[in-house]
Design a protein around this motif. Structure first.
Motif, PDB file in Angstrom:
ATOM      1  N   GLY A   1       0.811  -1.215   0.000  1.00 33.96           N
ATOM      2  CA  GLY A   1       0.000   0.000   0.000  1.00 33.96           C
ATOM      3  C   GLY A   1       0.842   1.261   0.000  1.00 33.96           C
ATOM      4  O   GLY A   1       0.472   2.274   0.597  1.00 33.96           O
ATOM      5  N   ASN A   2       1.965   1.229  -0.682  1.00 29.42           N
ATOM      6  CA  ASN A   2       2.888   2.355  -0.716  1.00 29.42           C
ATOM      7  C   ASN A   2       2.673   3.170  -1.989  1.00 29.42           C
ATOM      8  O   ASN A   2       3.254   2.893  -3.031  1.00 29.42           O
ATOM      9  CB  ASN A   2       4.323   1.840  -0.621  1.00 29.42           C
ATOM     10  N   ALA A   3       1.827   4.199  -1.899  1.00 31.74           N
ATOM     11  CA  ALA A   3       1.493   5.022  -3.067  1.00 31.74           C
ATOM     12  C   ALA A   3       2.696   5.825  -3.554  1.00 31.74           C
ATOM     13  O   ALA A   3       2.848   6.063  -4.754  1.00 31.74           O
ATOM     14  CB  ALA A   3       0.343   5.962  -2.736  1.00 31.74           C
ATOM     15  N   LYS A   4       3.556   6.224  -2.641  1.00 27.78           N
ATOM     16  CA  LYS A   4       4.731   7.009  -3.037  1.00 27.78           C
ATOM     17  C   LYS A   4       5.676   6.169  -3.893  1.00 27.78           C
ATOM     18  O   LYS A   4       6.162   6.632  -4.929  1.00 27.78           O
ATOM     19  CB  LYS A   4       5.463   7.545  -1.807  1.00 27.78           C
ATOM     20  N   LEU A   5       5.925   4.950  -3.492  1.00 23.03           N
ATOM     21  CA  LEU A   5       6.789   4.052  -4.271  1.00 23.03           C
ATOM     22  C   LEU A   5       6.161   3.772  -5.630  1.00 23.03           C
ATOM     23  O   LEU A   5       6.830   3.819  -6.664  1.00 23.03           O
ATOM     24  CB  LEU A   5       7.026   2.742  -3.507  1.00 23.03           C
ATOM     25  N   LEU A   6       4.861   3.509  -5.646  1.00 21.27           N
ATOM     26  CA  LEU A   6       4.153   3.235  -6.893  1.00 21.27           C
ATOM     27  C   LEU A   6       4.203   4.435  -7.828  1.00 21.27           C
ATOM     28  O   LEU A   6       4.437   4.298  -9.029  1.00 21.27           O
ATOM     29  CB  LEU A   6       2.701   2.847  -6.607  1.00 21.27           C
ATOM     30  N   SER A   7       4.027   5.628  -7.283  1.00 20.05           N
ATOM     31  CA  SER A   7       3.987   6.836  -8.119  1.00 20.05           C
ATOM     32  C   SER A   7       5.331   7.132  -8.779  1.00 20.05           C
ATOM     33  O   SER A   7       5.391   7.868  -9.763  1.00 20.05           O
ATOM     34  CB  SER A   7       3.513   8.046  -7.321  1.00 20.05           C
ATOM     35  N   GLY A   8       6.386   6.547  -8.271  1.00 23.84           N
ATOM     36  CA  GLY A   8       7.691   6.681  -8.921  1.00 23.84           C
ATOM     37  C   GLY A   8       7.697   6.073 -10.315  1.00 23.84           C
ATOM     38  O   GLY A   8       8.578   6.373 -11.124  1.00 23.84           O
ATOM     39  N   TYR A   9       6.703   5.240 -10.604  1.00 22.22           N
ATOM     40  CA  TYR A   9       6.576   4.612 -11.924  1.00 22.22           C
ATOM     41  C   TYR A   9       5.468   5.243 -12.758  1.00 22.22           C
ATOM     42  O   TYR A   9       5.234   4.822 -13.876  1.00 22.22           O
ATOM     43  CB  TYR A   9       6.335   3.103 -11.779  1.00 22.22           C
ATOM     44  N   PHE A  10       4.770   6.245 -12.218  1.00 24.49           N
ATOM     45  CA  PHE A  10       3.714   6.903 -12.975  1.00 24.49           C
ATOM     46  C   PHE A  10       4.319   7.750 -14.093  1.00 24.49           C
ATOM     47  O   PHE A  10       5.331   8.435 -13.892  1.00 24.49           O
ATOM     48  CB  PHE A  10       2.870   7.812 -12.086  1.00 24.49           C
ATOM     49  N   ASN A  11       3.673   7.748 -15.236  1.00 29.12           N
ATOM     50  CA  ASN A  11       4.003   8.670 -16.304  1.00 29.12           C
ATOM     51  C   ASN A  11       3.588  10.071 -15.831  1.00 29.12           C
ATOM     52  O   ASN A  11       2.887  10.216 -14.826  1.00 29.12           O
ATOM     53  CB  ASN A  11       3.259   8.265 -17.577  1.00 29.12           C
ATOM     54  N   GLN A  12       3.967  11.113 -16.539  1.00 31.53           N
ATOM     55  CA  GLN A  12       3.597  12.479 -16.138  1.00 31.53           C
ATOM     56  C   GLN A  12       2.080  12.649 -16.052  1.00 31.53           C
ATOM     57  O   GLN A  12       1.581  13.372 -15.201  1.00 31.53           O
ATOM     58  CB  GLN A  12       4.196  13.505 -17.096  1.00 31.53           C
ATOM     59  N   ASN A  13       1.337  11.968 -16.924  1.00 33.57           N
ATOM     60  CA  ASN A  13      -0.121  11.905 -16.857  1.00 33.57           C
ATOM     61  C   ASN A  13      -0.529  10.444 -16.864  1.00 33.57           C
ATOM     62  O   ASN A  13       0.002   9.660 -17.644  1.00 33.57           O
ATOM     63  CB  ASN A  13      -0.770  12.639 -18.036  1.00 33.57           C
ATOM     64  N   VAL A  14      -1.452  10.099 -15.990  1.00 32.69           N
ATOM     65  CA  VAL A  14      -1.857   8.709 -15.813  1.00 32.69           C
ATOM     66  C   VAL A  14      -3.369   8.593 -15.984  1.00 32.69           C
ATOM     67  O   VAL A  14      -4.125   9.356 -15.368  1.00 32.69           O
ATOM     68  CB  VAL A  14      -1.477   8.190 -14.406  1.00 32.69           C
TER      69      VAL A  14
END
Length: 136
Positions: free
Chosen positions: A40-53
């Motif tokens: 449940g680590n949104a910060k770690l996951l967001s490291g893989y987000f494109n600039q727009n998701v």
């Protein structure tokens, strides 16, 4: 008899190659993505987000900036904490070298969710372009 041995050999070879390619594909999914879903680590996951998701999480269904998407996923994990052990499991994955998708099951303390994400390669890194977390 000789032809039967050849057929058995080639069928065995085919299954071996298919097994190797499936295993090597799964290794190409960044482990941090799996860990972030399990914990449940949104910060770690967001490291893989494109600039727009493109994001579908409960009532949120739109294209969001990386920061907005992180906040929405963080709110989700605050409301639906993954169970401590084996919270995320991959059900199916596929794609090609520059675009991969994963369908999985997320087990939380308040129910199960179907997770889908699409990864696209940009340079040497994979980025999440789409993420769906839907109630099962």
């Amino acid at each position: 008899m000789h032809n039967l041995k050849r057929i058995i050999f080639f069928v065995g070879l085919l299954f071996s190659v298919a097994g190797l390619s499936a295993n090597s594909f799964q290794e190409k999914i960044p482990n941090d993505i799996i860990i972030s879903l399990e914990t449940g680590n949104a910060k770690l996951l967001s490291g893989y987000f494109n600039q727009n998701v493109e994001l579908v999480v409960l009532d949120n269904d739109n294209v969001y900036s990386k920061a907005q998407a992180q906040q929405i996923v963080n709110n989700f994990f605050n409301s639906f904490s993954p169970v401590p052990e084996n919270a995320f499991s991959i059900i199916h994955d596929g794609g090609k070298a520059d675009a991969k998708y994963v369908i999985g099951k997320l087990v939380t303390e308040k129910g199960n969710f179907r997770v889908y994400f699409l990864l696209k390669k940009n340079g040497d890194k994979d980025y999440i372009h789409q993420l769906r977390i839907e109630k099962q």
